[in-house]
Design an enzyme around this catalytic site. Structure first.
Site, PDB file in Angstrom:
ATOM      1  N   GLU A  83      10.408  57.240  64.579  1.00 36.03           N
ATOM      2  CA  GLU A  83       9.206  57.350  63.928  1.00 36.03           C
ATOM      3  C   GLU A  83       8.010  57.201  64.565  1.00 36.03           C
ATOM      4  OE1 GLU A  83       9.582  55.104  60.192  1.00 36.03           O
ATOM      5  OE2 GLU A  83      11.322  55.998  59.622  1.00 36.03           O
ATOM      6  N   ARG A 129       0.463  55.007  62.645  1.00 38.46           N
ATOM      7  CA  ARG A 129       0.075  55.622  61.581  1.00 38.46           C
ATOM      8  C   ARG A 129      -1.675  55.423  61.290  1.00 38.46           C
ATOM      9  NH1 ARG A 129       4.627  52.516  57.550  1.00 38.46           N
ATOM     10  NH2 ARG A 129       6.182  54.120  58.069  1.00 38.46           N
ATOM     11  N   HIS A 184      -0.610  51.894  51.559  1.00 40.69           N
ATOM     12  CA  HIS A 184       0.838  51.962  51.788  1.00 40.69           C
ATOM     13  C   HIS A 184       1.530  50.503  51.964  1.00 40.69           C
ATOM     14  CE1 HIS A 184       4.932  53.114  52.734  1.00 40.69           C
ATOM     15  NE2 HIS A 184       5.004  52.648  54.125  1.00 40.69           N
ATOM     16  N   HIS A 208      -0.844  55.000  54.635  1.00 34.96           N
ATOM     17  CA  HIS A 208       0.101  56.027  54.963  1.00 34.96           C
ATOM     18  C   HIS A 208      -0.335  57.283  55.186  1.00 34.96           C
ATOM     19  CE1 HIS A 208       4.040  58.082  55.605  1.00 34.96           C
ATOM     20  NE2 HIS A 208       4.504  56.939  55.705  1.00 34.96           N
ATOM     21  N   ARG A 258       0.765  47.791  61.221  1.00 36.39           N
ATOM     22  CA  ARG A 258       2.240  47.671  61.217  1.00 36.39           C
ATOM     23  C   ARG A 258       2.886  48.799  61.875  1.00 36.39           C
ATOM     24  NH1 ARG A 258       6.759  49.347  58.014  1.00 36.39           N
ATOM     25  NH2 ARG A 258       5.302  50.380  56.494  1.00 36.39           N
TER      26      ARG A 258
END
Length: 563
Positions: A128, A307, A368, A258, A403
């Protein structure tokens, strides 16, 4: 500036129970904490706002990150995490996460979690955003959180006859109880909670649960914003309660949006469908209105950049085009693969007449994850004696300003295990003992549920993905006016609605996020200031927030590594 309250309006407790440790929340962090404590202390109480299986974890799609592959190492996972955190991660906390993480995942498997495997029986690992290795373990394709929740709930239900553990479902913790104040007037040690049983449960109405220690594992703050991937229950209860009880909060300004949330129109509110980062990890592309891959050339990892980077570039592309969304293109991956790998996403899109295999998926960023929370050290201890925090409600230092994908479930596992061991040890040696609750001074508050949309809109406009001083000041003033309007010196004479307590918590969390965002005059990770677009070395510090004895918010610069 309008003061904050140190307690919410509620009737006096009608019943009392006493235990060793209370765990508030039933996601991966709360359930793991409770299971670890079960054999270490005499009595554990779990309080959860819904059913035991309704924690935030169930919504996690992508997976759980850990260096499980033979060619991967904890050191490489650490490097990726530090890079995503944009200079504000606690390296000690990250090192604990990545070195202890693989064993915690194996323990999760022992507890019954079934991850997807390959033909040899090994875990199927994928990649990811922000990861340079395939290290994301997943279950049910895109239902990892649901499988983890199922396994932990089943393990807990298997021991429900154990008198050492009790579960109160459908119960909201209204406030933390504290004992005799310190000499400076700040609240004393945390010694329990007041809670309201919402529906059918083992007890009725408002009660008091006394304990030697309380562990907050209530999840995030999603309902602070008008659109979020979080469930409706994510109202910042634990963070707001911790602030009222004297705990220090930190990194509250860092809110992750997100990049790929299904765009359902400008009027869409509440929980929005997430299109997991794992879809991009498997090769999906982001396209602008004319079909160009706009992330290529903007970051070396293109669509798999961290992100915050992807979200910023999506917003910029939307601004350039004057559009409301961009598109996620996974048509080249094929129907068979998409149905098998992402069954939950396929089904949710199909319900909305979108075919992943043939259609472009309209997406835009939405709130998110919250990197901030109750400030904790490496064993989950907060600055308030007797109070621990784990999971998204905590600021462990793992995430820094942003994060890294799929680190949140791992954080819940690792720091829940650490917190349970530490709390149990301090209970056993007599360091943590039962205290006598003392009423905290000052006014109380109860904000009508009808104010929630207004609070969400104010926060989203002022402290959304892009921020600037004037917008933040307007939001701060509007939120302060709302706080002042609903202060009262009279306790509740009738039972408040749960939605009123939740809205009060949303207001408290939104206020601190906005104040911290106004204070931090730079751009970094999940905090982007258009009037301060650069990252400043002078701001390579944490912003810590606490209430003084008069209920006014104090913001302080604090070191990244706690002593």
């Amino acid at each position: 500036m309008t003061r904050y309250v140190q307690k919410l309006s509620a009737p006096a407790p009608g019943w009392t129970t006493t235990v060793d440790v209370i765990v508030v929340g039933s996601g991966i962090a709360g359930l793991t904490t409770a299971l670890e404590l079960r054999r270490k202390v005499d009595r554990v109480l779990i309080v959860t706002k819904g059913a035991l299986s309704s924690g935030n974890t169930v919504w996690a799609q992508g997976g759980i990150a850990a260096a499980m592959h033979p060619e991967d190492t904890p050191e490489e996972h650490l490097v990726d995490t530090l890079e995503a955190g944009a200079g504000l991660c606690s390296e000690a906390a990250v090192r604990a996460l990545v070195t202890e993480g693989p064993d915690r995942v194996r323990k999760l498997v022992e507890r019954g979690a079934q991850f997807d495997t390959d033909s040899t029986g090994g875990m199927t690992l994928t990649r990811e955003g922000g990861h340079h290795r395939d290290r994301i373990a997943h279950a049910g394709g895109d239902a990892t959180g649901a499988e983890i929740s199922r396994a932990l709930v089943a393990r807990l239900e298997a021991v429900n006859a154990d008198p050492r553990i009790e579960v109160i479902e459908n119960a909201m913790v209204v406030d933390l109880l504290t004992s005799v104040p310190d000499s400076d007037g700040r609240p004393g040690p945390v010694c329990g909670v007041t809670l309201h049983v919402i529906g059918e449960g083992t007890r009725d109405g408002i009660g008091a649960a006394l304990a030697k220690s309380v562990v907050i594992a209530t999840g995030g703050i999603g309902q602070v914003y008008r659109s979020s991937t979080n469930p409706a229950s994510a109202t910042g209860d634990g963070v707001a309660a911790g602030l009222r009880a004297g705990a220090t909060l930190a990194d509250m300004e860092f809110v992750q949006f997100h990049p790929t949330v299904l765009w359902q129109g400008a009027s869409a509110r509440g929980q929005q469908p997430l299109i997991s980062e794992a879809v991009r990890g498997e090769g999906a592309h982001l396209l602008n209105a004319v079909g160009e891959r706009f992330m290529v050339g903007r970051h070396p990892l293109a669509e798999l950049a961290p992100r915050d980077v992807v979200s910023r570039n999506i917003v910029r592309m939307m601004d350039e085009e004057g559009s409301d969304n961009v598109f996620l293109d996974c048509r080249h991956l094929g129907e068979s693969f998409l149905r098998d790998r992402f069954p939950t996403i396929w089904e949710r899109l199909e319900e909305r007449d979108i075919d992943m295999a043939t259609d472009l998926i309209p997406v835009a960023p939405a709130q998110h994850f919250h990197s901030g929370g109750i400030l904790t050290e490496l064993n989950g201890r907060s600055t308030a004696r007797g109070l621990y925090a784990v999971g998204e409600a905590a600021c462990s230092g793992v995430h820094g300003a942003n994060r890294l994908a799929s680190n949140s479930l791992l954080e819940g596992l690792v720091f829940a295990t650490r917190s349970a061991a530490d709390a149990a040890a301090l209970v056993a040696d007599g360091t943590l003992t039962l205290g006598e609750p003392v009423e905290r001074p000052g006014p109380t508050s109860l904000v009508p549920a009808t104010m929630l949309p207004r609070i969400q809109s104010v926060t989203h406009r002022g402290a959304g993905p892009f921020r600037e001083a004037e917008g933040l000041r307007r939001a701060s003033e509007a939120l302060a006016t709302t706080r002042a309007k609903f202060h009262t010196t009279n306790g509740a004479t009738v039972m408040p609605q749960v939605a009123e307590w939740e809205t009060s918590n949303v207001l408290g969390a939104a206020s601190v996020i906005t104040e911290a965002a106004l204070e931090r005059e730079e751009s970094r990770g999940g905090h982007q200031r258009t009037d301060f677009p650069d990252t400043s070395e002078a701001w390579r510090v944490r912003l810590a927030a606490t209430l003084n004895p008069d209920g006014h918010l104090e913001l302080m610069r604090a070191p990244i590594e706690l002593g």
